[in-house]
Design a protein around this motif. Structure first.
Motif, PDB file in Angstrom:
ATOM      1  N   TYR A   1       0.827  -1.280  -0.062  1.00  0.00           N
ATOM      2  CA  TYR A   1      -0.013   0.153   0.093  1.00  0.00           C
ATOM      3  C   TYR A   1       0.761   1.442  -0.056  1.00  0.00           C
ATOM      4  CZ  TYR A   1      -4.076  -2.707   1.092  1.00  0.00           C
ATOM      5  OH  TYR A   1      -4.928  -3.698   0.902  1.00  0.00           O
ATOM      6  N   ILE A   2       2.043   1.063   0.745  1.00  0.00           N
ATOM      7  CA  ILE A   2       3.015   2.276   0.705  1.00  0.00           C
ATOM      8  C   ILE A   2       3.473   2.690  -0.512  1.00  0.00           C
ATOM      9  CG2 ILE A   2       5.068   3.307   1.643  1.00  0.00           C
ATOM     10  CD1 ILE A   2       4.361   1.592   4.349  1.00  0.00           C
ATOM     11  N   LYS A   3       3.781   1.545  -1.381  1.00  0.00           N
ATOM     12  CA  LYS A   3       4.402   1.688  -2.637  1.00  0.00           C
ATOM     13  C   LYS A   3       3.313   2.359  -3.769  1.00  0.00           C
ATOM     14  CE  LYS A   3       6.790  -1.520  -4.587  1.00  0.00           C
ATOM     15  NZ  LYS A   3       7.325  -2.639  -4.955  1.00  0.00           N
ATOM     16  N   ARG A   4       2.030   1.739  -3.537  1.00  0.00           N
ATOM     17  CA  ARG A   4       1.051   2.232  -4.303  1.00  0.00           C
ATOM     18  C   ARG A   4       0.872   3.693  -4.168  1.00  0.00           C
ATOM     19  NH1 ARG A   4      -2.968  -2.995  -4.136  1.00  0.00           N
ATOM     20  NH2 ARG A   4      -1.801  -4.438  -5.123  1.00  0.00           N
ATOM     21  N   ALA A   5       0.591   3.900  -2.967  1.00  0.00           N
ATOM     22  CA  ALA A   5       0.040   5.312  -2.511  1.00  0.00           C
ATOM     23  C   ALA A   5       1.215   6.271  -2.905  1.00  0.00           C
ATOM     24  CB  ALA A   5       0.094   5.530  -1.022  1.00  0.00           C
ATOM     25  N   SER A   6       2.511   5.929  -2.685  1.00  0.00           N
ATOM     26  CA  SER A   6       3.797   6.578  -3.250  1.00  0.00           C
ATOM     27  C   SER A   6       3.609   7.154  -4.758  1.00  0.00           C
ATOM     28  CB  SER A   6       4.985   5.975  -2.781  1.00  0.00           C
ATOM     29  OG  SER A   6       6.113   6.693  -3.291  1.00  0.00           O
ATOM     30  N   ASN A   7       3.277   6.036  -5.563  1.00  0.00           N
ATOM     31  CA  ASN A   7       3.339   6.188  -7.002  1.00  0.00           C
ATOM     32  C   ASN A   7       2.272   6.858  -7.289  1.00  0.00           C
ATOM     33  OD1 ASN A   7       5.747   4.717  -7.543  1.00  0.00           O
ATOM     34  ND2 ASN A   7       4.619   2.881  -7.720  1.00  0.00           N
ATOM     35  N   LEU A   8       1.064   6.576  -6.743  1.00  0.00           N
ATOM     36  CA  LEU A   8      -0.343   7.176  -7.299  1.00  0.00           C
ATOM     37  C   LEU A   8      -0.075   8.672  -6.841  1.00  0.00           C
ATOM     38  CD1 LEU A   8      -3.310   6.667  -8.014  1.00  0.00           C
ATOM     39  CD2 LEU A   8      -3.866   6.460  -5.651  1.00  0.00           C
ATOM     40  N   LEU A   9       0.358   9.139  -5.611  1.00  0.00           N
ATOM     41  CA  LEU A   9       0.270  10.585  -5.232  1.00  0.00           C
ATOM     42  C   LEU A   9       1.673  11.342  -5.646  1.00  0.00           C
ATOM     43  CD1 LEU A   9      -1.321   9.755  -1.691  1.00  0.00           C
ATOM     44  CD2 LEU A   9      -2.504  10.653  -3.693  1.00  0.00           C
ATOM     45  N   GLY A  10       2.482  10.581  -6.229  1.00  0.00           N
ATOM     46  CA  GLY A  10       3.746  11.241  -6.459  1.00  0.00           C
ATOM     47  C   GLY A  10       4.608  11.770  -5.426  1.00  0.00           C
ATOM     48  N   ILE A  11       4.642  11.022  -4.488  1.00  0.00           N
ATOM     49  CA  ILE A  11       5.355  11.538  -3.188  1.00  0.00           C
ATOM     50  C   ILE A  11       6.260  10.268  -2.852  1.00  0.00           C
ATOM     51  CG2 ILE A  11       3.697  13.082  -2.161  1.00  0.00           C
ATOM     52  CD1 ILE A  11       2.852  11.118  -0.440  1.00  0.00           C
ATOM     53  N   PRO A  12       7.538  10.625  -2.395  1.00  0.00           N
ATOM     54  CA  PRO A  12       8.409   9.602  -1.961  1.00  0.00           C
ATOM     55  C   PRO A  12       7.858   8.636  -0.680  1.00  0.00           C
ATOM     56  CG  PRO A  12       9.315  11.591  -1.046  1.00  0.00           C
ATOM     57  CD  PRO A  12       8.044  11.855  -1.811  1.00  0.00           C
ATOM     58  N   MET A  13       8.489   7.434  -0.887  1.00  0.00           N
ATOM     59  CA  MET A  13       7.965   6.429   0.278  1.00  0.00           C
ATOM     60  C   MET A  13       8.324   6.928   1.531  1.00  0.00           C
ATOM     61  SD  MET A  13       8.077   2.614  -1.454  1.00  0.00           S
ATOM     62  CE  MET A  13       9.752   2.639  -1.626  1.00  0.00           C
TER      63      MET A  13
END
Length: 161
Positions: free
Chosen positions: A44-56
């Motif tokens: 979920y962290i990886k997906r959220a990072s990619n989706l929102l365009g913010i670093p993990m």
């Protein structure tokens, strides 16, 4: 709290909660459940990072303990955390080197501009300025618009005699 960080990131993004939920592969109601959790699967962290365009690393605070609940017993999440920490360490080292380089360049600029302690730029006398002006006029008459080289001061003084 990890869920709170996710909520903040979603609020700052231009995406709706439904779009974020779809991007994470959960229902909208499960997204709200994630907002209340202290930890969740590293995926979920990886997906959220990619989706929102913010670093993990935004989701992971080194001061807080983070234990992902992944299907692999946390090994995958631990590996990602270790990778992120190593990357952050390397970036900090690079930043320190760059800071030192900038400080060195600033000292050079200060010295060239004459701002450093003990550095003075000698002023030309009226006589030297007059000679320089005549020299430029002579060079322009003799060579036209071709470039010329200004003599260093010790050669300049010898040339005047």
């Amino acid at each position: 709290m990890l869920g709170e960080r996710l909520r903040e990131a979603v609020a700052k993004s231009k995406l709706t909660a439904e779009e974020v939920a779809n991007g994470l592969g959960v229902s909208k109601s499960n997204l709200y459940v994630l907002y209340k959790k202290d930890s969740f699967e590293s995926e979920y962290i990886k997906r959220a990072s990619n989706l929102l365009g913010i670093p993990m690393s935004y989701f992971l605070d080194e001061q807080q303990s983070f234990s992902p609940k992944s299907k692999d017993g946390g090994a995958f999440g631990d590996a990602i955390l270790q990778e992120i920490r190593e990357e952050m360490r390397m970036l900090r080292e690079q930043l320190n080197v760059k800071d030192q380089q900038i400080a060195g360049l600033q000292r050079t600029v200060d010295a060239l501009v004459g701002k450093s302690k003990g550095v003075t730029i000698p002023q030309l006398s009226d006589e030297e300025i007059a000679f320089e002006t005549m020299f430029r006029q002579y060079r322009q008459l003799a060579l036209g618009n071709q470039p010329y080289v200004i003599l260093p001061k010790h050669q300049f003084s010898a040339a005047r005699r």
